[in-house]
Design a protein around this motif. Structure first.
Motif, short mmCIF file in Angstrom:
data_model
loop_
_atom_site.label_atom_id
_atom_site.label_comp_id
_atom_site.label_asym_id
_atom_site.label_seq_id
_atom_site.Cartn_x
_atom_site.Cartn_y
_atom_site.Cartn_z
N GLU A 385 1.02 -4.20 -1.98
CA GLU A 385 1.45 -3.02 -1.22
C GLU A 385 2.03 -3.56 0.40
OE1 GLU A 385 1.95 0.28 -1.88
OE2 GLU A 385 1.55 -0.41 -4.02
N ARG A 412 -3.45 2.18 1.91
CA ARG A 412 -2.89 1.79 0.82
C ARG A 412 -3.29 0.37 0.16
NH1 ARG A 412 1.50 4.80 -0.51
NH2 ARG A 412 1.95 3.70 -2.35
N ARG A 417 -0.53 -2.42 -8.05
CA ARG A 417 -0.18 -2.85 -9.35
C ARG A 417 -1.90 -3.57 -9.53
NH1 ARG A 417 5.10 -4.54 -10.82
NH2 ARG A 417 5.85 -4.44 -8.62
N MET A 456 6.15 2.95 -19.14
CA MET A 456 6.57 4.06 -19.61
C MET A 456 7.01 4.37 -20.95
SD MET A 456 7.42 6.30 -16.60
CE MET A 456 6.98 6.37 -15.09
N THR B 230 4.29 5.01 -10.18
CA THR B 230 4.82 3.65 -10.71
C THR B 230 4.86 2.58 -9.71
OG1 THR B 230 7.13 4.18 -9.97
CG2 THR B 230 6.27 5.30 -11.79
N GLU B 231 4.92 1.41 -10.29
CA GLU B 231 5.48 0.39 -9.34
C GLU B 231 6.60 0.84 -8.41
OE1 GLU B 231 6.95 -2.80 -11.75
OE2 GLU B 231 7.96 -1.19 -13.18
N PRO B 232 6.79 0.15 -7.54
CA PRO B 232 7.79 0.62 -6.70
C PRO B 232 9.29 -0.02 -7.13
CG PRO B 232 6.39 -1.13 -5.48
CD PRO B 232 5.88 -0.92 -6.86
N ASN B 261 7.71 3.51 -4.59
CA ASN B 261 6.91 4.23 -5.75
C ASN B 261 7.30 5.33 -6.29
OD1 ASN B 261 5.31 2.35 -3.84
ND2 ASN B 261 4.09 2.29 -5.86
#
Lengths: 463, 382
Positions: A385, A412, A417, A456, B230-232, B261
């Motif tokens: 992040e 954050r 991830r 996804m 989600t991932e960015p 994200n």
């Protein structure tokens, strides 16, 4: 019991393979789920098909053990439901959720033995977000799996057995090793490991590694304070700067750096299974609570190997077998119970010996928490992040966090991830120091699914 | 150490409702305030919800309150000194069927006179403007001045601002028992007793523990929203976007935050364990959401989910919140049971409750949310 128990093992490293083997011995066909392309785990990682390096070349002094584990696994193949390249991404009280490529599946279990292994314990260093900075484990994987080096001129920085082992393997592979920089003070060298007597052969191997590095002319510095990994966003790493124990600054030109401070247990799955954790003061980390045989606080969930306690590969083999047999015995499986009766006492003795050595390694190569607490404000702590130490401190000072999950919510750090797998320990040290409270009082980051990112496109295949 | 505090207003519950009410009680009405929070400010529904700042789609009875809340969101930076990542880039609802398109149209026609102008889109119009939706999408409706914000920051920011203005905010102060104290109230915690002339209860899904003391138990259940991120990705989606559907399993909404994200949620709820103060995302719900996300925006298929989370929300029997004065007890007020859509109106509820508590009346119509409706319903049933 009338039906064969449904047994699942996660991880095909030393602990997982021995767990599966014990289950097969007892007449059970387990499901073995593993993220790796092949079995062996990290330490005995098998090279991809088509590679032909010898065991001696790949595993050095551990070649025989690696060969034995691989051979035993190959013999099990027809008697287990082996699912390689498969991530266990979530778990409920009686089902493991896995994904293989884009295909998800549910694996029901009566008992599960989680042998998730360990990963490098990382300390942020100013500049560690640059291209060319790897963990020691990653540097070693590049070599073991793909016969690649992470750079032509690599600096090894950190502490712990893997620091010396990876550097030595690079030297032997002919890759350029610029320096080995250990944050542990020299007074606590390999020879001084208090648990030496517990595992003399292993400690001697450490001394042999030092000799190899010295003979190759690799500068070895101990008691260093990491200052920065220099470089830029175009070219990546260009140098590593440290201050030695006498306060003198050293700069080593390099195109890659491998860092790591021993290991941290991979505990996300145990956390998602709602296992209780306890703070382990010596290594300053939270670990799932287990009994001598690997029983967690949750019925049906067993933990073995480095994912529960960092005992190394030999300890993992013993723990995997013991946990699997304990699981069968607890389910009332008669053959399993008999094997458990026979093996338990000896396995527990082995594990106790490993644990003395573990303790010695921790004091010989301490986690330099004071460096984490003292990181400059502009150091990136959370690489996922891009959050700095200063921003994390602001969540404590200005926003009032006294606990890591709150600091995560505000800053954050740990939300990305990796979910704090790499920054979590250092982040906790920063929060504790900024709040002026003991490390155990800031708690631990709560794991959330998925254990690792889930694409996804993942979809269930109808069996 | 035990302490005794005396305040004009005692607030129990440190979510967005309680903290914003405490803030406005100090800022606009100069009342002395003590807020008691069982654990940490803004931890449950307030901190874990989706972050919609949405008026569109609400029950028409909520629109005046939502408009007032939207006005507060517009002044948020000036009030709190931070923007809570509020972005007024719109709220878009889209649908899969012509029947649902008709529902969107009707809603737009009805809500317009209440001060919420919506802009209707055809499938072609949506494609031209956003270009991300699947061919299944047939129509949409945009509320241009709605948007989204960061729920993790909101409650704590209101609490800090209230403290700066002189409110007393006590965390880790679980209320063990509440009773009348002369004309007022007293709350007992392990750390001391807290007296207030008036009492505001905003304990989310746990509010019945106190409402029951005053004979006003509300039919409400606790559930956990199923959230994920989600991932960015490259920043490209301005509005908060939701699917309008009568089918609960295909329910879905998402928004993209500045750092890239995509946050999403919707569909079936998960288990909420109120005693343990934990709620979980079920793996089945995550997989269903991934399926619906791919169906909604096909390009999401190649994106990675990095984290899921849940929290605990209170859902009332009639899907309307409880906002207003007690029907049994003078000086007692409630704000809870927001059915998973409290965040957007939270700061408005805070402002309205502060006004009501301090002046005895509010200019915003909230009669429909009176707790007395459940008593009347129970009497009718009897």
């Amino acid at each position: 019991m009338s039906l064969a128990p449904r047994m699942v093992v996660v991880g095909a490293g030393p602990a997982g393979v021995r767990a599966a083997q014990a289950l097969v011995e007892a007449g059970v066909r387990p499901v073995l789920v593993d993220e790796g392309q092949r079995d062996g785990g990290q330490i005995y990682r098998r090279q991809p098909e088509g590679f032909t390096r010898s065991y001696a070349r790949l595993y050095g002094s551990e070649a025989d053990k690696a060969a034995r584990l691989h051979r035993d696994f190959d013999a099990l193949r027809g008697r287990i439901d082996y699912r390689g390249n498969t991530l266990a991404w979530n778990i409920t009280s009686n089902e493991l959720h896995v994904v293989h490529g884009q295909h998800t599946a549910t694996v029901p279990f009566d008992a599960i033995v989680i042998c998730a292994g360990a990963v490098d314990r990382l300390l942020p260093v100013p500049g560690w977000q640059r291209a060319g900075c790897y963990s020691l484990g990653a540097a070693q994987i590049a070599l073991k799996a793909q016969a690649c080096a992470i750079g032509a001129r690599t600096v090894f920085l950190g502490s712990g057995p893997l620091l010396y082992l990876a550097a030595k393997q690079y030297v032997e592979a002919g890759a350029g090793v610029v320096a080995v920089l250990d944050t542990a003070p020299s007074a606590r060298s390999w020879a001084a490991i208090s648990g030496l007597l517990a595992r003399p052969r292993l400690a001697l191997r450490g001394l042999a590694m030092l000799r190899t590095l010295r003979r190759a002319g690799v500068p070895l510095l101990t008691g260093v304070h990491p200052l920065a990994i220099d470089g830029d966003s175009e070219e990546g790493v260009s140098a590593v700067r440290v201050r030695d124990a006498r306060g003198i600054e050293h700069r080593f030109d390099a195109d890659a750096v491998a860092i790591g401070w021993h290991l941290r247990a991979e505990t996300q799955l145990a956390d998602l299974a709602r296992c209780e954790f306890v703070f382990e003061p010596q290594s300053r980390q939270w670990l799932p609570r287990i009994d001598a045989d690997g029983r967690s606080s949750v019925k049906g969930v067993y933990l073995a190997g480095d994912g529960a306690r960092i005992l190394g590969a030999d300890g993992a083999e013993a723990a995997g077998r013991l946990a699997a047999l304990a699981a069968l015995a607890d389910l009332g499986h008669s053959t399993g119970a008999a094997l458990y009766e026979k093996a338990a006492a000896e396995s527990r003795r082995t594990l106790q010996r490993m644990d003395r050595f573990r303790s010695g390694v921790i004091s010989a190569f301490p986690w330099p928490h004071e460096h984490a607490a003292a990181l400059p404000d502009d150091t990136v702590v959370c690489r996922c992040e891009t959050i700095t130490a200063g921003e994390l401190r602001r969540s404590v000072g200005e926003l009032g966090s006294r606990e890591v999950n709150r600091a995560k919510a505000f800053s954050r750090v740990g939300m990305g991830r990796c979910q704090g797998r790499f920054c979590g320990h250092a982040g906790a040290e920063i929060v504790a120091a900024a709040a002026g409270v003991p490390i155990e009082s800031v708690g631990r980051l709560r794991s959330q699914a998925p254990v690792k990112p889930l694409v996804m496109n993942a979809r269930e295949v109808q069996a | 150490m035990t302490a005794a505090t005396h305040s004009d207003v005692l607030v129990i519950g440190g979510g967005l409702m309680g903290t914003s009410a405490a803030f406005f009680l100090r800022r606009q009405h100069r009342r002395s305030v003590t807020l008691l929070e069982r654990e940490l400010i803004g931890r449950q529904a307030s901190g874990t919800n989706f972050g919609n700042v949405r008026r569109q789609g609400r029950d028409l009875a909520q629109i005046p309150l939502a408009n007032r809340a939207r006005a507060v969101w517009g002044r948020i930076k000036g009030l709190l000194g931070e923007d809570l990542e509020f972005v007024p880039h719109g709220h878009l609802r889209v649908c899969y069927t012509e029947a649902q398109a008709a529902v969107l149209e009707t809603y737009a026609r009805e809500v317009g006179p209440l001060g919420l102008e919506l802009k209707l889109f055809t499938a072609e119009g949506l494609r031209r403007r956003w270009g991300i939706f699947s061919n299944e999408i047939v129509a949409g409706s945009l509320s241009p001045r709605d948007g989204h914000a960061n729920p993790r920051l909101a409650g704590p920011a209101f609490a800090r601002a209230a403290q700066r203005d002189g409110a007393r905010v006590v965390e880790h102060a679980e209320v063990l028992h509440v009773e009348r104290d002369g004309g007022g109230f007293v709350a007992h915690t392990a750390g001391g007793t807290h007296h207030g002339e008036q009492l505001l209860v905003c304990c989310g899904a746990w509010s019945n523990r106190i409402a029951a003391v005053f004979g006003e138990r509300v039919p409400m259940e606790a559930r956990g929203p199923q959230m994920g991120v989600t991932e960015p990705l490259p920043y490209a989606i301005g509005p908060s976007i939701g699917l309008s559907s009568p089918i609960e399993t295909e329910g879905l909404y998402f928004r993209q935050i500045r750092r890239g994200n995509v946050v999403f949620g919707g569909g079936l709820k998960g288990p909420a364990l109120t005693d343990q103060i934990r709620a979980y995302v079920t793996p089945d719900n995550t997989l269903r959401q991934l399926r619906e996300l791919r169906r909604f925006v096909p390009a999401f298929a190649n994106v990675q989910l990095i984290r899921v989370w849940s929290g605990i929300e209170g859902y009332t029997m009639d899907w309307a919140p409880v906002v207003g004065a007690s029907a049994t007890t003078t000086g007692l007020y409630y704000a809870f049971g927001f059915n998973g859509e409290g965040f957007a109106i939270g700061p408005g509820v805070g402002e309205v409750m502060a006004e009501l508590i301090a002046t005895g009346a509010t200019s915003t119509p909230i009669e429909a949310f009176s707790i007395g409706r459940f008593v009347k319903a129970a009497q009718r049933a009897a």
